[in-house]
Design a protein around this motif. Structure first.
Motif, PDB file in Angstrom:
ATOM      1  N   GLY A   1      33.688  36.926 -22.847  1.00  0.00           N
ATOM      2  CA  GLY A   1      33.952  36.134 -21.653  1.00  0.00           C
ATOM      3  C   GLY A   1      33.272  34.786 -21.700  1.00  0.00           C
ATOM      4  N   TRP A   2      33.509  34.024 -20.649  1.00  0.00           N
ATOM      5  CA  TRP A   2      32.945  32.681 -20.507  1.00  0.00           C
ATOM      6  C   TRP A   2      32.258  32.557 -19.150  1.00  0.00           C
ATOM      7  CZ3 TRP A   2      33.071  29.329 -24.539  1.00  0.00           C
ATOM      8  CH2 TRP A   2      33.994  29.576 -25.558  1.00  0.00           C
ATOM      9  N   LEU A   3      31.095  31.956 -19.167  1.00  0.00           N
ATOM     10  CA  LEU A   3      30.400  31.567 -17.950  1.00  0.00           C
ATOM     11  C   LEU A   3      30.021  30.100 -18.097  1.00  0.00           C
ATOM     12  CD1 LEU A   3      29.640  34.772 -18.466  1.00  0.00           C
ATOM     13  CD2 LEU A   3      28.208  34.385 -16.453  1.00  0.00           C
ATOM     14  N   ARG A   4      29.696  29.460 -16.993  1.00  0.00           N
ATOM     15  CA  ARG A   4      29.312  28.060 -17.067  1.00  0.00           C
ATOM     16  C   ARG A   4      28.090  27.779 -16.198  1.00  0.00           C
ATOM     17  NH1 ARG A   4      34.698  25.491 -14.119  1.00  0.00           N
ATOM     18  NH2 ARG A   4      34.225  26.149 -11.979  1.00  0.00           N
ATOM     19  N   GLN A   5      27.317  26.812 -16.657  1.00  0.00           N
ATOM     20  CA  GLN A   5      26.093  26.405 -15.963  1.00  0.00           C
ATOM     21  C   GLN A   5      26.346  25.031 -15.354  1.00  0.00           C
ATOM     22  OE1 GLN A   5      22.765  28.203 -17.023  1.00  0.00           O
ATOM     23  NE2 GLN A   5      22.128  27.479 -15.012  1.00  0.00           N
TER      24      GLN A   5
ATOM     25  N   ARG B   1      24.327  30.799 -13.669  1.00  0.00           N
ATOM     26  CA  ARG B   1      25.579  30.633 -14.395  1.00  0.00           C
ATOM     27  C   ARG B   1      26.718  31.257 -13.587  1.00  0.00           C
ATOM     28  NH1 ARG B   1      23.608  32.008 -20.623  1.00  0.00           N
ATOM     29  NH2 ARG B   1      22.131  30.278 -20.725  1.00  0.00           N
ATOM     30  N   GLU B   2      27.862  30.601 -13.636  1.00  0.00           N
ATOM     31  CA  GLU B   2      29.031  31.054 -12.882  1.00  0.00           C
ATOM     32  C   GLU B   2      30.011  31.749 -13.821  1.00  0.00           C
ATOM     33  OE1 GLU B   2      29.180  27.253  -9.774  1.00  0.00           O
ATOM     34  OE2 GLU B   2      30.695  27.486 -11.332  1.00  0.00           O
ATOM     35  N   PHE B   3      30.547  32.837 -13.360  1.00  0.00           N
ATOM     36  CA  PHE B   3      31.587  33.512 -14.117  1.00  0.00           C
ATOM     37  C   PHE B   3      32.833  32.645 -14.150  1.00  0.00           C
ATOM     38  CE2 PHE B   3      34.204  36.782 -15.764  1.00  0.00           C
ATOM     39  CZ  PHE B   3      35.399  36.742 -15.058  1.00  0.00           C
ATOM     40  N   VAL B   4      33.461  32.562 -15.314  1.00  0.00           N
ATOM     41  CA  VAL B   4      34.695  31.793 -15.464  1.00  0.00           C
ATOM     42  C   VAL B   4      35.874  32.710 -15.776  1.00  0.00           C
ATOM     43  CG1 VAL B   4      35.890  29.988 -16.761  1.00  0.00           C
ATOM     44  CG2 VAL B   4      33.452  29.738 -16.234  1.00  0.00           C
ATOM     45  N   ALA B   5      35.747  33.468 -16.853  1.00  0.00           N
ATOM     46  CA  ALA B   5      36.854  34.344 -17.259  1.00  0.00           C
ATOM     47  C   ALA B   5      36.343  35.395 -18.226  1.00  0.00           C
ATOM     48  CB  ALA B   5      37.978  33.537 -17.917  1.00  0.00           C
ATOM     49  N   SER B   6      37.060  36.506 -18.296  1.00  0.00           N
ATOM     50  CA  SER B   6      36.698  37.566 -19.227  1.00  0.00           C
ATOM     51  C   SER B   6      37.943  38.260 -19.732  1.00  0.00           C
ATOM     52  CB  SER B   6      35.770  38.585 -18.559  1.00  0.00           C
ATOM     53  OG  SER B   6      36.420  39.220 -17.480  1.00  0.00           O
TER      54      SER B   6
ATOM     55  N   ARG C   1      44.731  27.634 -13.895  1.00  0.00           N
ATOM     56  CA  ARG C   1      44.467  26.431 -14.705  1.00  0.00           C
ATOM     57  C   ARG C   1      43.930  26.786 -16.081  1.00  0.00           C
ATOM     58  NH1 ARG C   1      40.665  22.953 -13.347  1.00  0.00           N
ATOM     59  NH2 ARG C   1      39.391  24.447 -12.168  1.00  0.00           N
ATOM     60  N   PHE C   2      43.082  27.812 -16.149  1.00  0.00           N
ATOM     61  CA  PHE C   2      42.463  28.202 -17.412  1.00  0.00           C
ATOM     62  C   PHE C   2      43.146  29.463 -17.944  1.00  0.00           C
ATOM     63  CE2 PHE C   2      37.939  26.316 -16.668  1.00  0.00           C
ATOM     64  CZ  PHE C   2      38.508  25.084 -16.404  1.00  0.00           C
ATOM     65  N   ILE C   3      43.180  29.570 -19.264  1.00  0.00           N
ATOM     66  CA  ILE C   3      43.744  30.752 -19.907  1.00  0.00           C
ATOM     67  C   ILE C   3      42.768  31.265 -20.951  1.00  0.00           C
ATOM     68  CG2 ILE C   3      45.653  31.682 -21.257  1.00  0.00           C
ATOM     69  CD1 ILE C   3      47.367  29.354 -20.165  1.00  0.00           C
ATOM     70  N   ILE C   4      42.400  32.535 -20.831  1.00  0.00           N
ATOM     71  CA  ILE C   4      41.532  33.154 -21.816  1.00  0.00           C
ATOM     72  C   ILE C   4      42.389  34.011 -22.740  1.00  0.00           C
ATOM     73  CG2 ILE C   4      40.996  35.164 -20.364  1.00  0.00           C
ATOM     74  CD1 ILE C   4      38.152  35.091 -21.573  1.00  0.00           C
TER      75      ILE C   4
ATOM     76  N   LEU D   1      39.196  29.700 -24.693  1.00  0.00           N
ATOM     77  CA  LEU D   1      39.403  29.328 -23.297  1.00  0.00           C
ATOM     78  C   LEU D   1      40.185  28.015 -23.286  1.00  0.00           C
ATOM     79  CD1 LEU D   1      38.786  30.153 -20.352  1.00  0.00           C
ATOM     80  CD2 LEU D   1      36.868  28.529 -20.433  1.00  0.00           C
ATOM     81  N   GLN D   2      41.443  28.116 -22.908  1.00  0.00           N
ATOM     82  CA  GLN D   2      42.281  26.927 -22.759  1.00  0.00           C
ATOM     83  C   GLN D   2      42.111  26.423 -21.336  1.00  0.00           C
ATOM     84  OE1 GLN D   2      44.264  25.283 -25.035  1.00  0.00           O
ATOM     85  NE2 GLN D   2      44.591  23.781 -23.410  1.00  0.00           N
ATOM     86  N   MET D   3      41.600  25.224 -21.201  1.00  0.00           N
ATOM     87  CA  MET D   3      41.312  24.661 -19.883  1.00  0.00           C
ATOM     88  C   MET D   3      42.300  23.538 -19.609  1.00  0.00           C
ATOM     89  SD  MET D   3      37.145  24.644 -20.030  1.00  0.00           S
ATOM     90  CE  MET D   3      37.073  23.437 -21.345  1.00  0.00           C
ATOM     91  N   ASN D   4      43.156  23.755 -18.635  1.00  0.00           N
ATOM     92  CA  ASN D   4      44.179  22.783 -18.267  1.00  0.00           C
ATOM     93  C   ASN D   4      43.894  22.195 -16.895  1.00  0.00           C
ATOM     94  OD1 ASN D   4      45.679  23.452 -20.658  1.00  0.00           O
ATOM     95  ND2 ASN D   4      46.497  25.243 -19.596  1.00  0.00           N
ATOM     96  N   ARG D   5      44.484  21.062 -16.643  1.00  0.00           N
ATOM     97  CA  ARG D   5      44.340  20.379 -15.341  1.00  0.00           C
ATOM     98  C   ARG D   5      42.872  20.363 -14.918  1.00  0.00           C
ATOM     99  NH1 ARG D   5      48.262  24.016 -14.105  1.00  0.00           N
ATOM    100  NH2 ARG D   5      47.250  24.754 -12.200  1.00  0.00           N
ATOM    101  N   LEU D   6      42.058  19.848 -15.820  1.00  0.00           N
ATOM    102  CA  LEU D   6      40.623  19.822 -15.580  1.00  0.00           C
ATOM    103  C   LEU D   6      40.275  18.974 -14.365  1.00  0.00           C
ATOM    104  CD1 LEU D   6      39.427  19.604 -19.257  1.00  0.00           C
ATOM    105  CD2 LEU D   6      38.680  21.342 -17.627  1.00  0.00           C
TER     106      LEU D   6
END
Length: 119
Positions: free
Chosen positions: A35-39, A49-54, A71-74, A85-90
């Protein structure tokens, strides 16, 4: 020794797309998903850290934070323990250091990669 190798990220403008990759290097056992988290800026503690996707390999179960849904695709490769992690429409509020992690008998963390989105 197990390491998570991250790539991608960088600078973007609002509306752009970026792609992050994370690969498990070394022999790791019983990884059930990644998964992905962000700070966010201005935070330092790991607890902030915030959960983004798993994504879980068994059954392909995927989950997203509401803030990135649609917007995002894992995606990933369970045989190679790679996650993308494909991040679209940032948006500017996506600015953060992004960390990948594994879910399993032992959790591993990547070193983090900066994503900066300007208005």
């Amino acid at each position: 020794q197990v390491q998570l190798v991250q790539s991608g990220g960088g600078l973007a403008q609002a509306g752009d797309s970026l792609r992050l990759s994370c690969e498990v290097s070394g022999r790791a056992y019983n990884i059930y998903g990644m998964g992905w988290l962000r700070q966010p800026p201005g935070t330092e503690r790991e607890s902030e850290r915030e959960f983004v996707a798993s994504i879980y390999w068994s059954g392909g179960i995927i989950d997203y934070a509401d803030s990135v849904k649609d917007r995002f695709i894992i995606s990933g490769d369970s045989d190679k323990n790679i996650v993308y992690l494909q991040m679209n429409r940032l948006k500017p509020e996506d600015t953060a250091v992004y960390y990948c992690t594994t879910y399993g008998d032992q959790d591993y963390w990547g070193p983090g990669t900066q994503v900066t989105v300007s208005p």
